[in-house]
Design a protein around this motif. Structure first.
Motif, PDB file in Angstrom:
ATOM      1  N   GLU A 240      -3.759   6.141   0.294  1.00  0.00           N
ATOM      2  CA  GLU A 240      -5.091   5.687   0.704  1.00  0.00           C
ATOM      3  C   GLU A 240      -5.775   4.961  -0.452  1.00  0.00           C
ATOM      4  OE1 GLU A 240      -7.434   8.755   2.768  1.00  0.00           O
ATOM      5  OE2 GLU A 240      -9.096   7.928   1.612  1.00  0.00           O
TER       6      GLU A 240
ATOM      7  N   ASP B 110      -3.686  12.196   1.472  1.00  0.00           N
ATOM      8  CA  ASP B 110      -3.333  10.790   1.700  1.00  0.00           C
ATOM      9  C   ASP B 110      -3.533   9.919   0.455  1.00  0.00           C
ATOM     10  OD1 ASP B 110      -2.707  11.400   4.262  1.00  0.00           O
ATOM     11  OD2 ASP B 110      -4.608  10.701   5.125  1.00  0.00           O
ATOM     12  N   ALA B 111      -4.366  10.386  -0.484  1.00  0.00           N
ATOM     13  CA  ALA B 111      -4.647   9.586  -1.682  1.00  0.00           C
ATOM     14  C   ALA B 111      -3.773   9.998  -2.865  1.00  0.00           C
ATOM     15  CB  ALA B 111      -6.123   9.721  -2.066  1.00  0.00           C
TER      16      ALA B 111
ATOM     17  N   ARG C 104       0.859  -1.189   0.000  1.00  0.00           N
ATOM     18  CA  ARG C 104       0.000   0.000   0.000  1.00  0.00           C
ATOM     19  C   ARG C 104       0.895   1.239   0.000  1.00  0.00           C
ATOM     20  NH1 ARG C 104      -2.131   3.516   3.579  1.00  0.00           N
ATOM     21  NH2 ARG C 104      -4.355   4.016   3.501  1.00  0.00           N
TER      22      ARG C 104
END
Ligand code: FAD
Ligand code: FES
Length: 264
Positions: free
Chosen positions: A22, A150-151, A19
């Motif tokens: 987000e 965050d994305a 990851r």
């Protein structure tokens, strides 16, 4: 007329799958012949194990390829069953990928200054384009939009690749300008110093970017996302309405001359 597909079936092994933002993951695969063949803006079609009822492959662009290491890096958003299963592929697991598919960015010879405009998970295919522009000595800037800080992906990579400016806009104002990415795009284009614009992201964003580029006299290319059932010209699910008629995004795209796109 579309040319025969350049796609071939490759076995791949997962090197890493992590990851990075987000809802966004970075998958690095080892697939040496694919890493040597793929060009900025092209895509691949992944077979993702874990659901015997799912016959369709998943089309994904790439963010980086390293022909020496034989690896390709993909950034993907987990949005449904296929990408959810992809996020569970562990290092050393393997499957097959069909690629490279379609036509990438042309970034015409002679262009002197480029503007790269990405929204959300449309940002990845702009990263290898930036690397190619740097290799050719073409100056470029970038405008990136995301829902929230965050994305956001790609800002650091594009800066490292030599972008003069990386302007960011977020829907909630947690990074860069609070609002649409088209605001900094309009500002940068108004200076009139760009002759090439490349964009990938939501249709409504790309349509506005194409208008702004046209107004600024810059040639604009857009990478369009369509549902894709086969990925090699056999099914027509990926049709794009253009001024020259319907064209399949998997063979005639996914990168199109933006001035010819009728339905985004
Ligand atoms: C040429 C191309 C390049 C792409 N590159 C990337 C990339 O680099 N990173 C990335 O995260 N995504 C990319 N996509 C989108 C990606 O293919 C879809 O998100 C994925 O197929 C969804 O599969 P799923 O099984 O998880 O979702 P599903 O359960 O099939 O669908 C979940 C949601 O995603 C939508 N969706 C499904 N397939 C597509 C599709 N092909 N295009 C647009 N929306 C779709 C569905 O309408 C639904 O709303 C690309 C698509 C294309 C056509
Ligand atoms: S995905 Fe089948 S023709 Fe394009």
């Amino acid at each position: 007329m579309p040319q025969p597909s350049s796609a071939r079936l490759h076995e791949f092994t997962v090197v890493s799958n992590d990851r990075i933002a987000e809802g966004v993951w970075s998958l690095v695969i080892e697939a040496p012949r694919l890493a040597a063949a793929i060009r900025p803006g092209q895509f691949m079609n992944f077979e993702v194990p874990g659901n015997a009822a799912s016959l369709l492959r998943i089309p994904l662009s790439y963010a980086a390829a390293d022909p020496d290491a034989g690896t390709v890096e993909i950034w993907y958003a987990v949005v449904g069953d296929g990408t959810e299963r992809l996020s569970h592929m562990a290092p050393a697991s393997s499957s097959t990928v069909l690629g490279p598919g379609g036509h990438g960015w042309s970034a015409p010879e002679g262009c002197a200054r480029a503007l790269l405009v990405g929204g959300g998970i449309g940002i990845p295919p702009l990263v290898p384009l930036a690397a190619a522009l740097r290799e050719r000595g073409v100056a470029f800037d970038a405008c990136l939009g995301a829902r929230t800080a965050d994305a956001l992906v790609g800002a650091g990579e594009l800066a490292d690749l030599g972008a003069g400016t990386v302007a960011v806009a977020t829907d909630d104002g947690t990074a860069g300008v609070h609002g649409f990415v088209t605001d900094p795009v309009a500002e940068l284009l108004s200076a009139g110093s760009y002759d090439y614009v490349a964009t990938c992201g939501p249709g409504v964003m790309m349509s506005r970017v194409a208008e702004l580029a046209h107004g600024a006299g810059a040639y604009c290319e857009a990478s369009l996302e369509r549902m894709m059932s086969c990925g090699f010209g056999a099914c027509s699910t990926c049709n794009v309405e253009t001024t020259e008629g319907m064209k399949g995004a998997c063979m005639c795209g996914p990168v199109f001359d933006a001035s010819k796109v009728v339905v985004w």
